[in-house]
Structures are given as C-alpha cells and as structure tokens.
Design an enzyme around this catalytic site. Structure first.
Site, short mmCIF file in Angstrom:
data_model
loop_
_atom_site.label_atom_id
_atom_site.label_comp_id
_atom_site.label_asym_id
_atom_site.label_seq_id
_atom_site.Cartn_x
_atom_site.Cartn_y
_atom_site.Cartn_z
N ASP A 225 -6.15 -4.31 0.56
CA ASP A 225 -4.72 -4.08 0.75
C ASP A 225 -4.16 -3.70 -0.63
O ASP A 225 -4.87 -3.82 -1.65
CB ASP A 225 -4.07 -5.39 1.25
N CYS A 266 -4.99 -1.79 5.72
CA CYS A 266 -3.85 -1.76 6.65
C CYS A 266 -2.97 -0.53 6.42
O CYS A 266 -2.26 -0.10 7.33
CB CYS A 266 -3.05 -3.04 6.53
N ARG A 311 -2.74 0.20 15.91
CA ARG A 311 -1.48 -0.55 15.84
C ARG A 311 -0.66 -0.32 17.11
O ARG A 311 -0.03 -1.22 17.65
CB ARG A 311 -0.64 -0.10 14.63
N1 NVA Z 1 0.67 -6.55 1.80
C1 NVA Z 1 1.38 -5.33 2.13
C2 NVA Z 1 1.12 -4.93 3.54
C3 NVA Z 1 1.75 -3.65 3.97
C4 NVA Z 1 1.47 -3.30 5.39
C5 NVA Z 1 2.87 -5.56 1.89
O1 NVA Z 1 3.37 -6.62 2.28
O2 NVA Z 1 3.53 -4.70 1.31
N1 CP Z 2 0.26 -1.39 8.03
C1 CP Z 2 1.58 -1.37 8.16
O1 CP Z 2 2.19 -2.36 8.54
O2 CP Z 2 2.16 -0.19 7.87
P1 CP Z 2 3.73 0.09 7.70
O3 CP Z 2 4.18 -0.66 6.49
O4 CP Z 2 3.83 1.56 7.55
O5 CP Z 2 4.43 -0.40 8.95
#
Ligand code: NVA
Ligand code: CP
Length: 328
Positions: A225, A266, A311
């Site tokens: 991530d 993700c 998703r």
């Molecule tokens: N850990 C990341 C996930 C984004 C889908 C965030 O919280 O920005």
């Molecule tokens: N992976 C995810 O939640 O992507 P977004 O931040 O684009 O919704």
C-alpha cells in the site's frame, strides 16, 4: 445479513465472509452475461466522502445503478460542522436505505450505524478498509490456485494502518498465513495482533510479524500500500526513511522463489512520475517510485486491475446482502 452494517470484518464470521465472496462471484458472472436483476430498485443510497476516492465511490455508484438503486454523492453536508453526527444520521436514515461513509474516524461510521437505523458501509477509515479486503480475497480466490487456507500472504510496508489491519483480519478469518513485513515502528498494534492470533487458533491461520525481507520466501501474494496514507501528508520524510528497504521490486519478488507469486495493491499507487504527488516526492527526495517498482507494477504477476474491478462486484454483494434477504 439483512439490516446489518459493514463497519469492520471483525464483525463478520468466516462463513459470512465466504457467503459474501460467493455472492460477489455470482453477481460478477451475472454482469459479464448481461443479467441485471435490479434487486435494489426503489432503494436510495447515500455516499458520504470526507476523503478523496476513485474506486470506492465509483464501485458504489456503478454497483448501485446496476441493481436499480438511486445514488446520492454527498461531500459537502452540514455533518459535524453545523449539525451533529447523531442528528445527521437520524435524518439520512429517514431518506435512505443505506449509507456509505469514507473518512477519518472509525467512530464516525459506528455512530452513523447506531443512529441512522439503516445499514452503514465503511468505505475506508483511518483504522479499517473492509470492502477493499473482500475484493482482495475474491481476487486471490480467482488467481491463486490453492485454497485460501494454504495461501501465504505477505503485506509489505505500513502494516499499522487501515489496509494492514484489515488484511490481517481478513487473512485470520479465512485461515490464511499472514505475514506483516515492516520496520517494527510500523508493526500493527499488539492488541489487534493478539486478537488475531487468538482467532487463528480456531481458523488454522497464522500471523507473523517480521522486519526481515527473507520472510517473503514461499509467498503466494505480495501486497503493498502507499507509504503515506490520506491524512498523513506530513510524514513523507519519515516514511521514506523507514520504508525504502521494503519497496516491492523484482529482487523481492524473486526472493519468494515462487514464479507464480502475485503482486497486489489496493491502489492508488506511486510506481512512476505520472502524478502530482509522485513528482513532488521526486523533486524533494529523488525517488522515481515509492512502494513498488514500475516494473513489478506492470509485470505479468501483477493483478492490481483485476483487484480494482472486484471492488465493484464485492461492494454490490455487500449492498445486496445488507439491504435485501438474498443471503438470509
Ligand atoms: N492506506 C491508504 C489506502 C487507500 C485506498 C490510505 O488510507 O490512503
Ligand atoms: N482502493 C481504494 O479504496 O481506492 P480509492 O481511494 O480510489 O477509493
């Protein structure tokens, strides 16, 4: 599951998660075959976003439209500014059949669920991102040719945040072999680790925390991530220092000694200089890539776009399961 909220995977049993995954596969197949049963006709859903999003918002919207629901996107409400969370939840519960929330505090989704009287879905908080994990599990089921219970899953990077937490819970629930590969400063909380180790005694899973990159040996999935999550934008210098040794690159993929190892993320991801943030980091710190190399991101082992598509199918399953009696 009708009437339930989806706030964290902690609230769901392995059997319920399995059922959600089966339903996700079913709705994915229906959509691929042009079958649209409109099971959410006359349902209204509202999507509240305090933080930015591409996938989560679009997944809720397209999944809702596919099933005949009406969708409101709300990013500039009175909530928390001129009106309390409790009052907002009570109002939205009168208008809507389901509420999605993305934002900072886990407490906010919990309060929305408590006071609205309708299903509330967590579209990401600082602590958890449960709809993402359902999509990840579905993608692993599709791409890793062995049962989840025999799958070694290595999460690399910021293991104490929403994705690290939720993936550890998802893996523990499904009896998987979860490794958090991170510097100890970014290990998940001891409390959650203890809880998940306890759960693994029932499910047959394992939880390992490691600072040593050799722990990727035998991995079926390498998952990472971003190093700096939404709301932590002042932490670039610190995270780059801590996490540079944990960048997912070809050398790390090779260390698994599994040519079929899958790369997952993700998204969004900093794997090139095609983003404003990526360019700024390059100017300040000289990095062209962060958590993953462009080579791995674009490699045949990378299944990130199948994961992103899932998703939509998994969020559709969550809405159907909690707003209709399809799984009851
Ligand atoms: N850990 C990341 C996930 C984004 C889908 C965030 O919280 O920005
Ligand atoms: N992976 C995810 O939640 O992507 P977004 O931040 O684009 O919704």
């Amino acid at each position: 599951m009708k009437g339930n909220s989806f706030l964290t995977l902690l609230d769901y049993t392995p059997e319920q998660i399995e059922k959600l995954l089966d339903l996700s596969a079913q709705v994915k197949n229906e959509k691929k075959n042009g079958i649209f049963p409109l099971r959410l006709k006359n349902k209204n859903i509202v999507l509240i976003f305090e933080k930015t999003s591409t996938r989560t918002r679009c997944a809720f919207e397209t999944a809702g439209y596919d099933e005949g629901a009406n969708v409101t996107f709300l990013s500039n409400s009175q909530m928390g500014k001129k009106e309390s969370l409790e009052d907002t939840a009570k109002v939205l519960g009168r208008f809507y059949d389901g509420i999605e929330f993305r934002g900072f505090k886990q407490e906010t989704v919990e309060k929305l669920a408590l006071y609205s009287g309708v299903p509330v879905w967590n579209g990401l908080t600082d602590m958890y991102h449960p709809t993402q994990v359902l999509a990840d599990l579905l993608t692993i089921r599709e791409h890793v040719k062995k049962p989840l219970s025999q799958t070694k899953f290595v999460f690399v990077g910021d293991a104490r945040n929403n994705m690290g937490n939720s993936l550890m819970i998802g893996c523990a629930k499904m009896g998987m072999h979860f490794v958090a590969l991170a510097p100890k400063e970014l290990f998940p909380s001891e409390e959650l680790v203890m809880k998940m180790k306890e759960l693994c005694k029932k499910t047959g899973g394992t939880i390992t925390l490691s600072e040593d990159v050799s722990s990727v040996e035998g991995a079926d999935v390498i998952y990472t991530d971003v190093w700096v999550s939404m709301g932590e934008e002042d932490k670039f210098a610190e995270r780059i220092k801590l996490l540079s040794p944990y960048k997912v690159d070809s050398a790390m993929m090779e260390r698994t000694h599994n040519k079929n190892v899958k790369f997952m993320h993700c998204l969004p991801s900093f794997h090139d200089l095609e983003t404003e943030v990526g360019k700024k980091v390059y100017e300040e710190y000289g990095l062209k890539e962060m958590e993953v190399s462009d080579e791995v991101f674009r490699s045949e082992n990378s299944i990130v776009f199948d994961e992103a598509e899932n998703r939509m199918h998994t969020i559709k399953a969550v809405m159907l399961a909690t707003m209709t009696d399809i799984l009851d």
